[in-house]
Enzyme design. Structure first.
Site, PDB file in Angstrom:
ATOM      1  CG  PHE A  75      11.114   9.372  -4.646  1.00 15.60           C
ATOM      2  CD1 PHE A  75      11.553  10.250  -5.605  1.00 15.60           C
ATOM      3  CD2 PHE A  75       9.786   9.440  -4.232  1.00 15.60           C
ATOM      4  CE1 PHE A  75      10.691  11.201  -6.153  1.00 15.60           C
ATOM      5  CE2 PHE A  75       8.916  10.374  -4.762  1.00 15.60           C
ATOM      6  CZ  PHE A  75       9.366  11.257  -5.733  1.00 15.60           C
ATOM      7  CB  ALA A  76       7.678   6.646  -5.414  1.00  8.52           C
ATOM      8  N   GLY A  78       4.863   4.485 -10.205  1.00  3.18           N
ATOM      9  CA  GLY A  78       3.452   4.287 -10.493  1.00  3.18           C
ATOM     10  C   GLY A  78       3.341   3.059 -11.380  1.00  3.18           C
ATOM     11  CB  ALA A  79       0.500   1.501 -13.124  1.00  5.83           C
ATOM     12  CG  HIS A  80       2.039   1.961 -17.126  1.00  5.34           C
ATOM     13  ND1 HIS A  80       2.357   0.711 -17.592  1.00  5.34           N
ATOM     14  CD2 HIS A  80       0.730   1.927 -16.811  1.00  5.34           C
ATOM     15  CE1 HIS A  80       1.274  -0.046 -17.577  1.00  5.34           C
ATOM     16  NE2 HIS A  80       0.271   0.664 -17.099  1.00  5.34           N
ATOM     17  CB  SER A  81       5.315   6.722 -13.938  1.00  2.00           C
ATOM     18  OG  SER A  81       4.678   6.529 -12.695  1.00  2.00           O
ATOM     19  NE  ARG A  82      11.294   1.747 -13.409  1.00  2.00           N
ATOM     20  CZ  ARG A  82      12.238   0.843 -13.610  1.00  2.00           C
ATOM     21  NH1 ARG A  82      13.514   1.210 -13.612  1.00  2.00           N
ATOM     22  NH2 ARG A  82      11.941  -0.419 -13.819  1.00  2.00           N
ATOM     23  CG  ASP A 197      -7.525   8.067  -9.628  1.00  2.00           C
ATOM     24  OD1 ASP A 197      -8.190   7.319  -8.884  1.00  2.00           O
ATOM     25  OD2 ASP A 197      -6.411   7.749 -10.085  1.00  2.00           O
TER      26      ASP A 197
HETATM   27  N1  LIG Z   1       5.838  15.448  -6.378  1.00  2.00           N
HETATM   28  C1  LIG Z   1       5.947  14.385  -5.604  1.00  2.00           C
HETATM   29  N2  LIG Z   1       6.603  14.454  -4.436  1.00  2.00           N
HETATM   30  C2  LIG Z   1       6.711  13.375  -3.653  1.00  2.00           C
HETATM   31  N3  LIG Z   1       6.200  12.159  -3.945  1.00  2.00           N
HETATM   32  C3  LIG Z   1       5.551  12.018  -5.104  1.00  2.00           C
HETATM   33  C4  LIG Z   1       5.395  13.115  -5.999  1.00  2.00           C
HETATM   34  N4  LIG Z   1       4.693  12.693  -7.073  1.00  2.00           N
HETATM   35  C5  LIG Z   1       4.424  11.402  -6.862  1.00  2.00           C
HETATM   36  N5  LIG Z   1       4.940  10.975  -5.693  1.00  2.00           N
HETATM   37  C6  LIG Z   1       4.869   9.621  -5.135  1.00  2.00           C
HETATM   38  O1  LIG Z   1       4.916   8.682  -6.199  1.00  2.00           O
HETATM   39  C7  LIG Z   1       3.726   7.883  -6.229  1.00  2.00           C
HETATM   40  C8  LIG Z   1       3.344   7.620  -7.685  1.00  2.00           C
HETATM   41  O2  LIG Z   1       3.118   8.861  -8.344  1.00  2.00           O
HETATM   42  P1  LIG Z   1       1.908   9.091  -9.343  1.00  2.00           P
HETATM   43  O3  LIG Z   1       0.646   8.581  -8.698  1.00  2.00           O
HETATM   44  O4  LIG Z   1       1.944  10.475  -9.829  1.00  2.00           O
HETATM   45  O5  LIG Z   1       2.336   8.116 -10.509  1.00  2.00           O
HETATM   46  P2  LIG Z   1       1.377   7.455 -11.580  1.00  2.00           P
HETATM   47  O6  LIG Z   1       2.244   6.974 -12.681  1.00  2.00           O
HETATM   48  O7  LIG Z   1       0.275   8.400 -11.915  1.00  2.00           O
HETATM   49  O8  LIG Z   1       0.815   6.232 -10.779  1.00  2.00           O
HETATM   50  P3  LIG Z   1      -0.458   5.375 -11.098  1.00  2.00           P
HETATM   51  O9  LIG Z   1      -0.635   5.363 -12.578  1.00  2.00           O
HETATM   52  O10 LIG Z   1      -0.108   4.028 -10.551  1.00  2.00           O
HETATM   53  O11 LIG Z   1      -1.551   6.101 -10.347  1.00  2.00           O
HETATM   54  C9  LIG Z   1       2.687   8.698  -5.447  1.00  2.00           C
HETATM   55  O12 LIG Z   1       1.736   7.866  -4.812  1.00  2.00           O
HETATM   56  C10 LIG Z   1       3.542   9.440  -4.428  1.00  2.00           C
HETATM   57  O13 LIG Z   1       3.728   8.673  -3.270  1.00  2.00           O
END
Ligand SMILES: Nc1ncnc2c1ncn2[C@@H]1O[C@H](COP(=O)(O)OP(=O)(O)OP(=O)(O)O)[C@@H](O)[C@H]1O
Length: 378
Positions: A75-76, A78-82, A197
């Protein structure tokens, strides 16, 4: 081998978007597991071919029991994550899967991502508060790592503000949101942790519209924070001392909080017409701050300006911010304005608020972070 179902084919994924097959139905029940299917995907890297996922290092005692995990749609990202929907032990969860590049060219990135995973798991698993995202489990099987947290169905504060389309929020809503974030931050600081952050992307919202602080990938213990964080937070919300890599402490989070307050008042992101580097340059070299809208109540303006003071020691602690916001709340409940906030009737509202904050009592948070490790606010 445990059940590990996954499907992601038709999803139009967007960073931070929380489109979900589960969303309309609220928290998924066990029967919802039928929506979870197996399909080849990114998560193939996470296949464990009959073996339990490694429990070494940070995942340690928090290692996921894969036989209890159902993986749903992505559903979403991050830079290095799904991010995937999941059900773990009957609870709706978000499963963040981080894949560390294993090619030699990306050695630095691999080290950085592993560090972030260790940080997130170590710190988040210690934090229990209604305004902090709840940690559930983690797993570590290089090059793949996963962090499982409660699922927050309403997405991020960023997405929420974005939907308003440049309109500012009603004052009452701003105060309510700010109070929840400040409560969460007060707790984080009381545990000797700096988030580093804090920004609307990292504040998530649940079904009952409670806000929870997330993304502890670059958080640190105040007593042991590395000055040269190898993956700094986002410049737009970053305190000048941190941009300059000068010594800093927990007040960097107060600075970011000031910008979030401003953002809710102004209805736009800070320094909208600049890229992050330009913004950082202007903040550091010209002491630039966003312009507070003329119709912002003076008490709110004073709080915002206090929070983003150049000198960290002039910024209030979060426990003080909570008290001020509570006064805002009760003033608003009396007559729909902030005019009856005590000691804000003098001409110079900023001084009035400063005076008020100073009168709130002895500063009980000490600079020595080790003295802050008592869980006071759970
Ligand atoms: N527990 C959760 N419930 C719902 N949505 C979430 C949850 N965790 C993360 N998300 C959604 O996924 C997006 C990316 O998550 P997150 O910021 O934890 O990933 P990341 O890998 O740390 O990203 P980045 O490195 O780009 O900051 C968040 O902005 C949020 O919209």
């Amino acid at each position: 081998m445990g059940r590990f179902f996954h499907k992601e084919s038709h999803l139009h994924e967007k960073k931070g978007s929380n489109s979900s097959p589960l969303r309309n139905s609220g928290s998924p029940r066990v029967s919802d597991k039928s929506k979870f299917r197996k399909e080849a995907s990114w998560t193939k890297y996470f296949d464990y071919a009959g073996e339990r996922v490694n429990s070494a290092d940070a995942a340690g005692e928090h290692t996921v029991d894969l036989s209890q995990l159902f993986l749903g749609l992505r559903f979403a990202h991050g830079a290095h994550s799904r991010l995937y929907h999941g059900i773990y032990k009957e609870e709706a969860v978000a499963v963040k899967i981080i894949r560390v590049p294993d090619d030699a060219d990306n050695g630095d990135l691999a080290v950085r991502l592993e560090k972030q995973f260790n940080r997130e798991v170590t710190l988040l698993s210690r934090l229990y508060h209604r305004n902090i995202i709840k940690f559930v489990a983690a797993c570590r099987k290089p090059p793949v790592y996963c962090v499982i947290t409660e699922y927050l169905s309403e997405g991020s504060l960023r997405a929420y503000l974005h939907k308003l389309d440049h309109k500012s929020l009603p004052l009452q809503k701003i105060i309510a949101i700010a109070l929840e974030v400040a409560h969460g931050m007060e707790y984080i600081h009381s545990q000797g942790v700096i988030h580093r952050d804090l920004k609307p992307e990292n504040i998530l919202i649940n079904e009952e519209f409670h806000l929870k602080i997330a993304d502890f990938g670059i958080a640190c213990e105040e007593a042991h924070c590395d000055l040269l964080v190898d993956d700094p937070g986002t410049y737009r919300w970053m305190a000048p001392e941190m941009i300059k890599r000068k010594p800093y402490g927990r007040k960097v989070d107060v600075y970011s909080f000031g910008l979030i307050l401003w953002e809710m008042v102004a209805g736009t992101i800070p320094y909208e017409d600049m890229n992050p580097i330009q913004a950082a340059f202007a903040v550091v070299n010209k002491n630039l701050r966003p312009v507070v809208p003329g119709d912002c109540p003076p008490a709110m303006r004073a709080l915002i300006e206090q929070c983003w003071s150049l000198h960290a020691e002039k910024r209030p602690e979060f426990w003080q911010i909570v008290k001020v916001l509570e006064q805002f709340e009760s003033s608003f409940n009396q007559d729909g304005t902030l005019n009856s906030v005590p000691n804000l009737t003098c001409q110079d509202h900023k001084k009035g608020l400063l005076h008020r904050i100073q009168k709130l009592g002895p500063v009980h948070l000490q600079s020595n972070a080790s003295s802050m490790l008592k869980p006071k606010f759970t």
